[in-house]
Design a protein around this motif. Structure first.
Motif, mmCIF file in Angstrom:
data_model
loop_
_atom_site.group_PDB
_atom_site.id
_atom_site.type_symbol
_atom_site.label_atom_id
_atom_site.label_comp_id
_atom_site.label_asym_id
_atom_site.label_seq_id
_atom_site.Cartn_x
_atom_site.Cartn_y
_atom_site.Cartn_z
ATOM 1 N N VAL A 92 0.838 -1.197 0.000
ATOM 2 C CA VAL A 92 0.000 0.000 0.000
ATOM 3 C C VAL A 92 0.875 1.251 0.000
ATOM 4 C CG1 VAL A 92 -1.663 1.353 1.343
ATOM 5 C CG2 VAL A 92 -1.992 -1.106 1.103
ATOM 6 N N GLN A 93 1.904 1.232 0.842
ATOM 7 C CA GLN A 93 2.820 2.377 0.922
ATOM 8 C C GLN A 93 3.499 2.652 -0.407
ATOM 9 O OE1 GLN A 93 3.597 4.592 3.601
ATOM 10 N NE2 GLN A 93 1.587 3.720 4.022
ATOM 11 N N ILE A 94 3.927 1.587 -1.072
ATOM 12 C CA ILE A 94 4.591 1.741 -2.370
ATOM 13 C C ILE A 94 3.625 2.330 -3.395
ATOM 14 C CG2 ILE A 94 5.588 0.469 -4.323
ATOM 15 C CD1 ILE A 94 6.844 -1.432 -2.252
ATOM 16 N N ALA A 95 2.394 1.830 -3.392
ATOM 17 C CA ALA A 95 1.397 2.323 -4.335
ATOM 18 C C ALA A 95 1.119 3.803 -4.106
ATOM 19 C CB ALA A 95 0.108 1.504 -4.219
ATOM 20 N N VAL A 96 1.018 4.196 -2.830
ATOM 21 C CA VAL A 96 0.772 5.601 -2.492
ATOM 22 C C VAL A 96 1.956 6.466 -2.945
ATOM 23 C CG1 VAL A 96 0.539 7.255 -0.574
ATOM 24 C CG2 VAL A 96 -0.801 5.150 -0.569
ATOM 25 N N ALA A 97 3.153 5.994 -2.669
ATOM 26 C CA ALA A 97 4.354 6.748 -3.053
ATOM 27 C C ALA A 97 4.423 6.925 -4.563
ATOM 28 C CB ALA A 97 5.593 6.033 -2.544
ATOM 29 N N ASN A 98 4.091 5.870 -5.296
ATOM 30 C CA ASN A 98 4.123 5.965 -6.758
ATOM 31 C C ASN A 98 3.063 6.907 -7.293
ATOM 32 O OD1 ASN A 98 6.303 4.466 -7.855
ATOM 33 N ND2 ASN A 98 5.305 2.591 -7.188
ATOM 34 N N ALA A 99 1.889 6.869 -6.711
ATOM 35 C CA ALA A 99 0.821 7.766 -7.137
ATOM 36 C C ALA A 99 1.216 9.221 -6.872
ATOM 37 C CB ALA A 99 -0.477 7.430 -6.413
ATOM 38 N N GLN A 100 1.841 9.454 -5.722
ATOM 39 C CA GLN A 100 2.275 10.816 -5.384
ATOM 40 C C GLN A 100 3.353 11.308 -6.334
ATOM 41 O OE1 GLN A 100 3.242 10.336 -1.229
ATOM 42 N NE2 GLN A 100 1.389 11.428 -0.603
ATOM 43 N N GLU A 101 4.263 10.411 -6.643
ATOM 44 C CA GLU A 101 5.347 10.748 -7.564
ATOM 45 C C GLU A 101 4.784 11.144 -8.931
ATOM 46 O OE1 GLU A 101 8.971 9.415 -6.866
ATOM 47 O OE2 GLU A 101 9.408 10.948 -8.355
ATOM 48 N N LEU A 102 3.858 10.324 -9.417
ATOM 49 C CA LEU A 102 3.234 10.593 -10.712
ATOM 50 C C LEU A 102 2.468 11.905 -10.684
ATOM 51 C CD1 LEU A 102 2.631 9.404 -13.581
ATOM 52 C CD2 LEU A 102 0.559 8.423 -12.582
ATOM 53 N N LEU A 103 1.684 12.094 -9.642
ATOM 54 C CA LEU A 103 0.883 13.306 -9.499
ATOM 55 C C LEU A 103 1.756 14.555 -9.504
ATOM 56 C CD1 LEU A 103 -1.942 14.567 -8.794
ATOM 57 C CD2 LEU A 103 -1.265 14.366 -6.404
ATOM 58 N N GLN A 104 2.845 14.488 -8.774
ATOM 59 C CA GLN A 104 3.729 15.645 -8.660
ATOM 60 C C GLN A 104 4.379 15.984 -9.997
ATOM 61 O OE1 GLN A 104 7.494 15.032 -6.664
ATOM 62 N NE2 GLN A 104 8.013 16.717 -8.034
ATOM 63 N N ARG A 105 4.891 14.951 -10.668
ATOM 64 C CA ARG A 105 5.563 15.193 -11.951
ATOM 65 C C ARG A 105 4.580 15.630 -13.018
ATOM 66 N NH1 ARG A 105 11.046 12.248 -12.294
ATOM 67 N NH2 ARG A 105 11.353 11.531 -10.182
ATOM 68 N N MET A 106 3.382 15.026 -13.006
ATOM 69 C CA MET A 106 2.352 15.375 -13.980
ATOM 70 C C MET A 106 1.894 16.823 -13.779
ATOM 71 S SD MET A 106 -1.276 13.430 -14.330
ATOM 72 C CE MET A 106 -0.948 11.961 -15.260
ATOM 73 N N THR A 107 1.697 17.222 -12.545
ATOM 74 C CA THR A 107 1.283 18.594 -12.249
ATOM 75 C C THR A 107 2.325 19.586 -12.768
ATOM 76 O OG1 THR A 107 0.172 17.843 -10.244
ATOM 77 C CG2 THR A 107 0.583 20.193 -10.414
ATOM 78 N N ASP A 108 3.565 19.260 -12.483
ATOM 79 C CA ASP A 108 4.682 20.073 -12.939
ATOM 80 C C ASP A 108 4.681 20.265 -14.451
ATOM 81 O OD1 ASP A 108 6.762 20.779 -10.941
ATOM 82 O OD2 ASP A 108 8.055 20.315 -12.666
ATOM 83 N N LYS A 109 4.621 19.130 -15.156
ATOM 84 C CA LYS A 109 4.711 19.155 -16.618
ATOM 85 C C LYS A 109 3.503 19.842 -17.245
ATOM 86 C CE LYS A 109 8.610 17.323 -16.705
ATOM 87 N NZ LYS A 109 9.728 18.233 -16.906
ATOM 88 N N CYS A 110 2.319 19.561 -16.747
ATOM 89 C CA CYS A 110 1.111 20.091 -17.369
ATOM 90 C C CYS A 110 0.916 21.569 -17.015
ATOM 91 C CB CYS A 110 -0.107 19.247 -16.992
ATOM 92 S SG CYS A 110 0.009 17.578 -17.689
ATOM 93 N N PHE A 111 1.386 21.953 -15.861
ATOM 94 C CA PHE A 111 1.359 23.379 -15.529
ATOM 95 C C PHE A 111 2.241 24.137 -16.530
ATOM 96 C CE2 PHE A 111 3.080 27.135 -13.365
ATOM 97 C CZ PHE A 111 1.921 27.740 -12.906
ATOM 98 N N LYS A 112 3.397 23.573 -16.769
ATOM 99 C CA LYS A 112 4.351 24.198 -17.688
ATOM 100 C C LYS A 112 3.791 24.297 -19.106
ATOM 101 C CE LYS A 112 9.250 23.559 -18.067
ATOM 102 N NZ LYS A 112 10.333 22.567 -17.917
ATOM 103 N N LYS A 113 3.101 23.212 -19.551
ATOM 104 C CA LYS A 113 2.566 23.189 -20.913
ATOM 105 C C LYS A 113 1.350 24.080 -21.072
ATOM 106 C CE LYS A 113 4.835 19.852 -23.304
ATOM 107 N NZ LYS A 113 5.993 20.369 -24.043
#
Lengths: 90, 95
Positions: free
Chosen positions: B28-49
């Motif tokens: 569960v912890q790994i899944a949460v960490a991965n979701a957070q990682e994806l969310l953070q990077r996606m927010t970054d990239k899409c904000f920029k675009k």
């Protein structure tokens, strides 16, 4: 911690091993997605066009090639510079 | 998320914690960490675009752009995951 407490459950050990491996994979996918997105993606369209998809695939291959190339070259330069590196690291 | 910390401490309090329960929690912890990682990077990239100059609201065209960007980011993630996996398979076959 006593030795009894440190002794690990083999099932758990196996689990940690495979999960760590999966996590290293995922982490590199996150990293490469970020790098390749910058290289390959223009304006996000309604679907992923094939040109961009090919770019992503090439990007992954070349990223790994780059990583391996650098590793090899560092290894080579370490070997040829062994006499120097001794003085540097000391 | 805080359930891990509390479960873990209550488990160690009794001296033992069931291996299956530990594995479940770790997953569960790994899944949460991965979701957070994806969310953070996606927010970054899409904000920029999608956000050229931040205005007083997130306007309609920006929202559309972000929605498309999210889908394309997932496509990119999946494409790259597949490409990396096939590269690993090839390298293993060569050994």
């Amino acid at each position: 911690m006593d030795s009894e407490g440190v002794r690990t459950d083999p099932q758990l050990q196996q689990f940690i091993e495979t999960e760590s491996q999966k996590q290293r994979f995922q982490q590199l996918v996150h990293q490469m997605t970020e790098v390749c997105w910058e290289k390959c993606m223009d304006k996000p369209g309604p679907k992923l066009d094939s040109r961009t998809e090919v770019c992503f695939i090439n990007c992954v291959e070349r990223f790994i090639d780059t990583s391996q190339f650098i590793l090899n070259r560092l290894e080579q330069t370490q070997k040829t510079r062994d006499s120097f590196s001794e003085t540097i690291t000391d | 998320m805080d359930s891990f910390g509390s479960d873990f401490s209550s488990g160690s309090g009794t001296g033992k914690m069931d291996t299956g329960a530990i594995m479940e929690q770790v997953k569960v912890q790994i899944a949460v960490a991965n979701a957070q990682e994806l969310l953070q990077r996606m927010t970054d990239k899409c904000f920029k675009k999608c956000i050229g100059k931040p205005g007083s609201t997130l306007d309609n065209s920006e929202q559309k752009c972000i929605a498309m960007c999210m889908d394309r980011y997932m496509d990119a993630w999946n494409t790259i995951s597949r490409a990396y996996n096939s590269r690993l398979q090839r390298e293993r076959a060569r050994m």
